[in-house]
Design a protein around this motif. Sequence first.
Motif, mmCIF file in Angstrom:
data_model
loop_
_atom_site.group_PDB
_atom_site.id
_atom_site.type_symbol
_atom_site.label_atom_id
_atom_site.label_comp_id
_atom_site.label_asym_id
_atom_site.label_seq_id
_atom_site.Cartn_x
_atom_site.Cartn_y
_atom_site.Cartn_z
ATOM 1 N N TYR A 174 0.805 -1.221 0.000
ATOM 2 C CA TYR A 174 0.000 0.000 0.000
ATOM 3 C C TYR A 174 0.840 1.275 0.000
ATOM 4 C CZ TYR A 174 -4.297 -2.657 0.813
ATOM 5 O OH TYR A 174 -5.359 -3.520 0.684
ATOM 6 N N THR A 175 2.084 1.205 0.482
ATOM 7 C CA THR A 175 2.888 2.420 0.618
ATOM 8 C C THR A 175 4.070 2.488 -0.342
ATOM 9 O OG1 THR A 175 4.316 1.452 2.309
ATOM 10 C CG2 THR A 175 2.292 2.549 3.066
ATOM 11 N N GLY A 176 4.402 1.383 -0.993
ATOM 12 C CA GLY A 176 5.577 1.358 -1.861
ATOM 13 C C GLY A 176 6.847 1.001 -1.132
ATOM 14 N N SER A 177 6.733 0.562 0.110
ATOM 15 C CA SER A 177 7.920 0.251 0.920
ATOM 16 C C SER A 177 8.242 -1.239 0.976
ATOM 17 C CB SER A 177 7.719 0.778 2.345
ATOM 18 O OG SER A 177 7.589 2.184 2.342
ATOM 19 N N GLY A 178 7.422 -2.060 0.388
ATOM 20 C CA GLY A 178 7.686 -3.497 0.418
ATOM 21 C C GLY A 178 6.389 -4.292 0.396
ATOM 22 N N SER A 179 6.433 -5.451 -0.252
ATOM 23 C CA SER A 179 5.219 -6.247 -0.445
ATOM 24 C C SER A 179 5.078 -7.348 0.586
ATOM 25 C CB SER A 179 5.217 -6.880 -1.847
ATOM 26 O OG SER A 179 5.174 -5.896 -2.850
ATOM 27 N N GLU A 180 3.837 -7.658 0.880
ATOM 28 C CA GLU A 180 3.491 -8.871 1.606
ATOM 29 C C GLU A 180 2.731 -9.766 0.647
ATOM 30 O OE1 GLU A 180 1.363 -8.129 5.169
ATOM 31 O OE2 GLU A 180 3.038 -7.123 6.165
ATOM 32 N N TYR A 181 2.841 -11.082 0.889
ATOM 33 C CA TYR A 181 2.286 -12.026 -0.067
ATOM 34 C C TYR A 181 1.279 -12.948 0.608
ATOM 35 C CZ TYR A 181 6.342 -10.353 -2.591
ATOM 36 O OH TYR A 181 7.272 -9.551 -3.196
ATOM 37 N N GLN A 182 0.208 -13.194 -0.119
ATOM 38 C CA GLN A 182 -0.836 -14.094 0.361
ATOM 39 C C GLN A 182 -1.177 -15.091 -0.744
ATOM 40 O OE1 GLN A 182 -4.193 -11.653 1.410
ATOM 41 N NE2 GLN A 182 -3.133 -10.633 3.105
ATOM 42 N N TYR A 183 -1.418 -16.331 -0.341
ATOM 43 C CA TYR A 183 -1.862 -17.363 -1.277
ATOM 44 C C TYR A 183 -3.185 -17.932 -0.792
ATOM 45 C CZ TYR A 183 2.559 -17.295 -3.771
ATOM 46 O OH TYR A 183 3.627 -16.897 -4.546
ATOM 47 N N TYR A 184 -4.111 -18.075 -1.716
ATOM 48 C CA TYR A 184 -5.384 -18.699 -1.380
ATOM 49 C C TYR A 184 -5.894 -19.443 -2.609
ATOM 50 C CZ TYR A 184 -7.333 -14.498 -3.646
ATOM 51 O OH TYR A 184 -7.628 -13.490 -4.526
ATOM 52 N N SER A 185 -6.797 -20.375 -2.402
ATOM 53 C CA SER A 185 -7.195 -21.264 -3.484
ATOM 54 C C SER A 185 -8.707 -21.302 -3.636
ATOM 55 C CB SER A 185 -6.668 -22.678 -3.222
ATOM 56 O OG SER A 185 -7.133 -23.157 -1.969
ATOM 57 N N VAL A 186 -9.138 -21.780 -4.799
ATOM 58 C CA VAL A 186 -10.550 -22.025 -5.046
ATOM 59 C C VAL A 186 -10.635 -23.269 -5.931
ATOM 60 C CG1 VAL A 186 -10.580 -20.452 -7.027
ATOM 61 C CG2 VAL A 186 -12.723 -21.059 -5.896
ATOM 62 N N ASN A 187 -11.565 -24.158 -5.582
ATOM 63 C CA ASN A 187 -11.701 -25.428 -6.289
ATOM 64 C C ASN A 187 -13.159 -25.658 -6.667
ATOM 65 O OD1 ASN A 187 -8.860 -26.839 -5.783
ATOM 66 N ND2 ASN A 187 -9.460 -25.853 -3.862
ATOM 67 N N PHE A 188 -13.382 -26.110 -7.908
ATOM 68 C CA PHE A 188 -14.737 -26.314 -8.426
ATOM 69 C C PHE A 188 -14.918 -27.759 -8.884
ATOM 70 C CE2 PHE A 188 -13.509 -21.942 -9.336
ATOM 71 C CZ PHE A 188 -14.614 -21.204 -8.923
#
Length: 569
Positions: A174-188
């Motif tokens: 959000y600020t340009g100072s560094g990223s955080e990462y998230q992983y999530y899934s969806v299955n059909f």
Amino acid sequence: MKSKKLLILVLFLLLSFVFLSCAKAEKEAGGTDKTGAEAGDSQEEQKDSGEEKEAQAESTIIGMPHILLEEIGERHTDANYHYLYSIESTKLHLKDEGEEFNALRNAFEDYNKEVEDLYQKDFAELVNTANTSEEAKRNVANYLGNTPEVKTNSDVIRADKSIVSILNSKSIDYTGSGSEYQYYSVNFDSKSGKRLAFSDVVKDRDSFFALAEKRAQESAGTVVEFPLALVQSIKEKGDELTWTVNAEGVSLYSDIDLTGRSLKSPKVLTVYFDEGENIFVEEYTKTEEDYVIPLFDNMYLDLDVDGSGKREPVYLKKQEEEGMFYLDLSIVSGSRESGTVEGIDGTPYLLKKSGKYYIYLFKYEEDGITLLYRIDLSTMELKPEENWNVDLSTRESYRKDVDNIEYTHLLKENFTDAKGFCGAEDNGFLSTNTVEIDWLIDAEAYPKPNGNRYKISSNHVIQAIQDVPVQEVDTNGNVLKEGTIPAGSYLLLMYTDNSSYMDMRIIDEKYIDNVGNEDFSVFNLNDFSQFQYNGTCYRVPIERDTQNWTLKINGKDENELFRGMLYVG
């Protein structure tokens, strides 16, 4: 008297025959000796039975679902061209599948609405932070750090008659100072379109996690280590965990390490179908005989490559060399390693074909070229000279600038079917274009284009300066008659054989954006539905002058006949 009795007997038999014949005729015509209500009930039962059979036919999966990923985004700048913030997200679409996938198509539509809602929510947070955060303002004004962004990408892990499994990755800064990462899934579920919970696929949770913990313990000290504590942490999440299903098993993901630090590439651990018959719902363990599994980032699979009964990890090894821009890329299978090729990066896919395992490695070059390598895991031989100039196709690519906002749209193909994939390469006829064609994979896992009629997928448009004599052809490329392209016509490039011609169609000016200037016009298509066309095209013959790097059409230089061509590189 005797003759009279005989006559009466004959008449009785005739009347009996008439009544029996009428009854038989009524029955054959659909009549019945039941009451009217009973007859109606019987007809309703027949109708219901017919509808059930029709529903069963619709739910019978004949082909494979082929998924297209639509990447949408926007990047905002201020009046001084400082990048303020950007956002990107991914929607799911079916390619050209039949009615048997209608439920899945409807499920994707519902899912895409959720994607759009989340997009708007993340965008509002970006704007709010840009206006209120001094850190964000400082980074933007002084060109420090990164552009504030929220970026969500999707990868298709499996797509077949049973299940569609998607892994989403999200980077947040959000600020340009560094990223955080998230992983999530969806299955059909492929037939019903149902959004699947973990418990819909794994019916014995305790046994599954017992095997997962065993695998984590065995991985300790290896390059593919998955800490036991992470498995135990995932187990506590109930159904709110990140998981996907591939053709070999069910994978778990962790986007943090033991310290809670965010991971750009997640930790991955897979429990395999053959490790426990009663752990998984059988419907989702059934796969095609041949199949594809992507190995993105740090993903790996434990495979029994030689049939010995022992699984060993297979993965892409990336080796950085000091002072070198390129990476050394190789494939590792247990204690064996293939030869190396140099590239900026690469994406491997595990391919099972005719009972054998292969790796398809798409290697990316500095000049934008992608080369495909085939590695037979039984020999681990990687032949640098044996490669194909092809990448997975981006069917649509569009960028538009409006009031300091750059809007982007991409529609990407995937490789999930062992029969083949839609491949793309560059073409230099009347502009630098991207062309696509279906590639087929033979029994020994060698790829080849299916024919030589390539479809243009880039959005360049050119304009005729003068009348151009050509041939008119149908949508399949068959010559119909001689014709003429009128001067002033705007022309959308449609098909080519990559060697001698370009087929094009005339389109209305309203479908064009002129993104050039007074000295040099550049025409871009703004409506990709114009490619959905089955009418007559104009065939322009192409002659390439390799010595002078020019193109000639009917003996004339291309610039004498057309304008708006754009060459890159």
